[in-house]
Design an enzyme around this catalytic site. Structure first.
Site, PDB file in Angstrom:
ATOM      1  N   HIS A 109       0.547  -1.095   0.027  1.00 57.73           N
ATOM      2  CA  HIS A 109      -0.050   0.084  -0.383  1.00 57.73           C
ATOM      3  C   HIS A 109       0.602   1.440  -0.030  1.00 57.73           C
ATOM      4  CE1 HIS A 109      -3.756   2.676   0.819  1.00 57.73           C
ATOM      5  NE2 HIS A 109      -3.248   3.281   1.948  1.00 57.73           N
ATOM      6  N   GLU A 174       8.880   0.719  -2.739  1.00 63.42           N
ATOM      7  CA  GLU A 174       8.190  -0.419  -3.073  1.00 63.42           C
ATOM      8  C   GLU A 174       8.800  -1.219  -3.396  1.00 63.42           C
ATOM      9  OE1 GLU A 174       3.640   0.287  -4.668  1.00 63.42           O
ATOM     10  OE2 GLU A 174       4.181   2.476  -3.941  1.00 63.42           O
TER      11      GLU A 174
END
Ligand code: GAR
Length: 213
Positions: A109, A174
């Site tokens: 997320h 990420e």
């Protein structure tokens, strides 16, 4: 060999980072399929070019979440995965589906959870005026963006940042933490104790990254 199925909805850059890390670092795991809910997800091309099976379960063809999730589950389970990895899979999932993969489904997320759940997380961060933003890898539980946290990376919010510039800075991180977290899972290093994740003592890598400045 652990089997991994990755779900995407779009460009699949996190999927690509995981596929590349698995190959380069010779994980005890194989990415057996990449499944998209959108036929035009550009990540599918990359997966196919790497010899990975690709499947489309087009969410637009379904009138209910329950019906979509049931078919998606069938398609995933054909590959008998040990782990399901959500990598930019932009769907709200039903509780029976999430429960079926309890303890073996991860998500990334683009915020430092528990802040900024849902969509437009970079806009939420800019609107809130936070100085630090980031990304979180977590186990998936029925409550959206609330599962036990495995790894996080923080980046600074800089003067003049736009949603796009902030998203790009976060995306770099990420691609660092998601392969790391998936590797820990397939190596059996992650244990869940209630809402907390423990990472095996033998792991010397930190599960938190701060990129300051
Ligand atoms: C990533 O930033 C990921 O964190 C986000 O979508 C992007 C997908 O990029 N996921 C969510 O917002 C999930 N709620 P990618 O397709 O290039 O990996």
């Amino acid at each position: 060999m652990r089997k991994i199925v990755i779900l995407i909805s779009g460009r699949g850059s996190n999927m690509r980072a995981i596929v590349q890390a698995a190959k380069e670092q010779q994980w005890p795991a194989e990415i057996v399929a990449v499944i998209s809910n959108k036929a035009d997800a550009s990540g599918l091309e990359y997966a196919a070019s790497m010899g990975i099976a690709t499947v489309v379960v087009a969410s637009r063809d379904f009138t209910s979440r329950e019906a979509f999730d049931a078919v998606l589950q069938q398609e995933i389970d054909r590959f008998a995965p040990d782990l399901v990895v959500l990598a930019g899979f932009m769907r709200i999932l039903t509780t029976p589906f999430v429960t079926h993969y309890s303890g073996r489904m991860l998500n990334i997320h683009p915020s430092l959870l528990p802040s900024f759940t849902g969509l437009a997380t970079h806009r939420q961060a800019l609107t809130a005026g936070v100085r630090i933003h980031g990304t979180t890898v977590h186990f998936v539980t029925p409550e959206l963006d609330h599962g036990p946290i495995i790894a996080q990376a923080a980046v600074p919010v800089l003067p003049g940042d736009t949603e796009q510039s902030l998203a790009e800075r976060v995306l770099v991180q990420e691609h660092v933490i998601y392969p790391k977290a998936v590797r820990w899972f397939v190596e059996g290093k992650l244990t869940l104790e209630g809402d907390l994740v423990h990472i095996g003592a033998e792991s010397t890598e930190s599960a938190g990254i701060a990129c300051v400045g």
